[in-house]
Design an enzyme around this catalytic site. Structure first.
Site, PDB file in Angstrom:
ATOM      1  N   ARG A  17       0.850  -1.196   0.000  1.00  0.00           N
ATOM      2  CA  ARG A  17       0.000   0.000   0.000  1.00  0.00           C
ATOM      3  C   ARG A  17       0.885   1.244   0.000  1.00  0.00           C
ATOM      4  NH1 ARG A  17      -0.640  -2.602   4.656  1.00  0.00           N
ATOM      5  NH2 ARG A  17      -2.647  -3.399   3.966  1.00  0.00           N
ATOM      6  N   ASP A  53       6.780  -9.711  10.081  1.00  0.00           N
ATOM      7  CA  ASP A  53       7.033  -8.536  10.889  1.00  0.00           C
ATOM      8  C   ASP A  53       8.532  -8.286  10.806  1.00  0.00           C
ATOM      9  OD1 ASP A  53       7.524  -6.615  12.810  1.00  0.00           O
ATOM     10  OD2 ASP A  53       6.241  -7.512  14.333  1.00  0.00           O
ATOM     11  N   VAL A  54       8.921  -7.246  10.075  1.00  0.00           N
ATOM     12  CA  VAL A  54      10.343  -7.042   9.778  1.00  0.00           C
ATOM     13  C   VAL A  54      11.142  -6.597  11.009  1.00  0.00           C
ATOM     14  CG1 VAL A  54      10.039  -6.627   7.310  1.00  0.00           C
ATOM     15  CG2 VAL A  54       9.819  -4.716   8.922  1.00  0.00           C
ATOM     16  N   ASN A  80      11.273  -0.586   2.486  1.00  0.00           N
ATOM     17  CA  ASN A  80      10.259   0.469   2.467  1.00  0.00           C
ATOM     18  C   ASN A  80       9.424   0.525   3.744  1.00  0.00           C
ATOM     19  OD1 ASN A  80       8.088   2.320   1.164  1.00  0.00           O
ATOM     20  ND2 ASN A  80       6.970   0.470   1.749  1.00  0.00           N
ATOM     21  N   TYR A 144      10.843   9.405  14.565  1.00  0.00           N
ATOM     22  CA  TYR A 144      10.865   8.999  13.156  1.00  0.00           C
ATOM     23  C   TYR A 144      11.967   9.725  12.401  1.00  0.00           C
ATOM     24  CZ  TYR A 144       9.176   8.767   8.289  1.00  0.00           C
ATOM     25  OH  TYR A 144       9.075   8.603   6.924  1.00  0.00           O
ATOM     26  N   LYS A 148      15.252   8.053  10.627  1.00  0.00           N
ATOM     27  CA  LYS A 148      15.563   8.197   9.207  1.00  0.00           C
ATOM     28  C   LYS A 148      16.940   8.819   8.991  1.00  0.00           C
ATOM     29  CE  LYS A 148      11.814   6.454   7.366  1.00  0.00           C
ATOM     30  NZ  LYS A 148      11.873   5.146   6.660  1.00  0.00           N
ATOM     31  N   THR A 178      -0.985   9.680  -1.092  1.00  0.00           N
ATOM     32  CA  THR A 178      -1.401   8.287  -0.956  1.00  0.00           C
ATOM     33  C   THR A 178      -2.834   8.241  -0.432  1.00  0.00           C
ATOM     34  OG1 THR A 178      -0.748   7.986   1.367  1.00  0.00           O
ATOM     35  CG2 THR A 178       0.982   7.714  -0.308  1.00  0.00           C
TER      36      THR A 178
END
Length: 251
Positions: A17, A53-54, A80, A144, A148, A178
């Site tokens: 998505r 679940d990464v 991603n 966040y 990053k 999106t």
């Protein structure tokens, strides 16, 4: 050299998505075999799906192993999966901050480590999906933005450690339209107002971000590693230009 990735096997985390879906579509259009993953089942036409679940090392190892078992190889990974809900730093719990850093920084490292175990013998490319939030203040998403920023440094470090067999690059993505844009920018009027702050006059599309990921993974970028490609439509018009009472002329 060309942009085609015919026959390449590509893993896109969170590729079901939003920006991730645009990346998945772009690699499919380039002729790649694409495997996506997410915590909840999802169907993307033309792509295979593996639940994962990464943030969990065991699940990540099983994910990479399943891709290799099914397709015999792994050529490209696009990290991603990520994101963060809005929360002021002083009001969010320690557990909240921990989960944000796990998803946006530690998970890409876990996936990249597992992928490198395969790619070190065959070669490959890893693309991190980072954010302009890692390059400027990120109020409301402080953890966040910090994660990053770390991801961009991780990109540069892994590129040095894993050269010349594996290239590692990053996309610093700006604002993207999106299905969840309203959660970040509000109504249609709010989104239009936000778009006017971008020099190109609009938000990016997920497919445009995907095209940049394909470029970094393709032979066209064969001498590019350790780089961060900024995809933000020119960034933000500096606030002082709207506040200043000068015509901006030079003497």
């Amino acid at each position: 050299m060309e942009l085609s990735l015919d026959g390449s096997v590509v893993l896109v985390t969170g590729g079901v998505r939003g920006v991730g879906l645009g990346i998945t579509r772009a690699f499919l259009s380039a002729g790649a075999v694409v495997v996506t993953c997410a915590r909840r089942p999802a169907e993307v036409p033309g792509a295979a799906f593996v639940p994962c679940d990464v943030r969990d090392a065991d699940q990540v190892s099983a994910l990479v192993a399943s891709v290799v078992d099914r397709f015999g190889r792994l050529d490209v990974v696009v990290n991603n999966a990520g994101g963060a809900p809005f929360a002021w730093a002083d009001q969010a719990s320690p557990r909240f901050h921990q989960k944000i850093v796990e998803l946006n920084l530690l998970a890409p490292l876990l996936v990249s480590q597992a992928a490198y175990g395969v790619m070190r013998g065959t070669g490959g490319s890893i693309v991190m999906v980072s954010s302009v939030s890692g390059r400027r203040p990120s109020p409301g998403t402080a953890a966040y933005g910090a994660a990053k920023a770390g991801l961009d440094n991780l990109t540069a470090s892994l590129a040095v450690e894993w050269a010349p067999r594996v290239r590692v690059n990053s996309l610093a993505v700006g604002m993207v339209r999106t299905e969840q844009s309203h959660l970040h920018y509000g109504s249609a009027e709010g989104i239009a107002a936000v778009e006017r702050t971008v020099p190109l006059g609009r938000l990016a599309t997920p497919d445009e971000v995907g095209a940049c990921a394909v470029f970094l993974a393709s032979p066209l970028a064969s001498y590019v590693t350790g780089a961060t490609l900024v995809v933000h439509g020119g960034g933000e018009v500096p606030a002082f230009l709207g506040a200043a009472d000068t015509d901006g002329g030079s003497s």
